[in-house]
Design a protein around this motif. Structure first.
Motif: not given
Length: 261
Positions: A254-258
């Motif tokens: 999973h890729y998650r923007v911060v």
């Protein structure tokens, strides 16, 4: 120690890359603020991760002050492993980030649990921007791989990503890594940084998963550019990857923007 989900059988590994910590005044604290946001996000998670990995280019100029800042910024309750990138210097990396005696030998680290083996390999080539696995790193890797599902991480991707700026300085001599992979069917996937963009492809019949960049995001060749050197987005927020390895050995990312404050 935080409370863990009941009957958790998966391993969760956070993947951070390309912080490019810059302590010069003209940076304005930008790289520090972005790295801090990512680490605060990871440290605020409701349960402990199995590992946090940082796949290179931790410092921007390999200055002692950059590694000392990175050492504070990357402090976490989660197990953390890091390897150098082409912007790093092995001796300074060891002395000022790891607190070890300085050495120019490859910086390789591993973490082994009953569920997985995680091997971080140094692909940096002193004085160069491209990457290569040294003979001693390949030997170390062979000796490190256990029977459990293994994830191999490094800075430079060992194949093209169809991004010319990065492909010119990727990991070369990759046939040796492919041959090693053929001898170790327990290798589940490869994890890389360097490209400053979330990407997924394959290498040696295994997934190759590339982490986003913390300091910036690569501008893809088909995206608008105002000039030839305008190759990164500096305004997009940082992001991380989460690699989830389940009890069957199946990997999900999973890729998650911060968000930035």
């Amino acid at each position: 120690m935080r409370a863990q989900p009941q009957e958790r059988t998966t391993a969760v590994i956070a993947h951070v890359s390309d912080t490019h910590i810059d302590t010069r005044e003209e940076d304005g604290g930008r790289s520090v603020a972005r790295t801090r946001a990512v680490m605060e996000y990871l440290n605020a998670l409701p349960y402990d991760l199995d590992a946090v990995i940082v796949t290179g280019d931790i410092a921007d100029h390999a200055a002692p002050s950059e590694y000392e800042a990175a050492r504070e910024l990357l402090a976490t309750r989660h197990p953390l492993l890091a390897c150098p990138g082409n912007h790093d210097d092995r001796a300074a990396f060891r002395a000022h980030l790891l607190g070890e005696p300085p050495s120019t030998a490859p910086v390789n680290h591993s973490r082994t649990t009953p569920r997985f083996t995680l091997a971080l390999c140094d692909t940096s080539v002193p004085g160069e921007d491209h990457g290569r696995l040294a003979d001693e790193t390949l030997t170390w890797l062979t000796n490190t791989l256990a029977a459990a599902p293994a994830l191999i991480a490094f800075h430079h991707p060992p194949t093209t990503l169809h991004t010319p700026y990065v492909d010119e300085i990727r990991q070369f001599d990759e046939a040796r890594l492919a041959a090693l992979t053929a001898r170790h069917p327990n290798i589940t996937a490869f994890l890389a940084g360097h490209a400053h963009t979330p990407a997924a492809t394959t290498f040696a019949d295994r997934p190759l998963l590339v982490a986003p960049g913390v300091v910036s995001t690569l501008r893809l060749p088909w995206e608008p550019q105002t000039h030839a050197t305008h190759h990164v987005h500096r305004d997009l927020p940082p992001a991380v990857a989460f690699h989830v390895l389940d009890e069957t050995g199946r990997l999900t990312t999973h890729y998650r923007v911060v968000p930035l404050a």
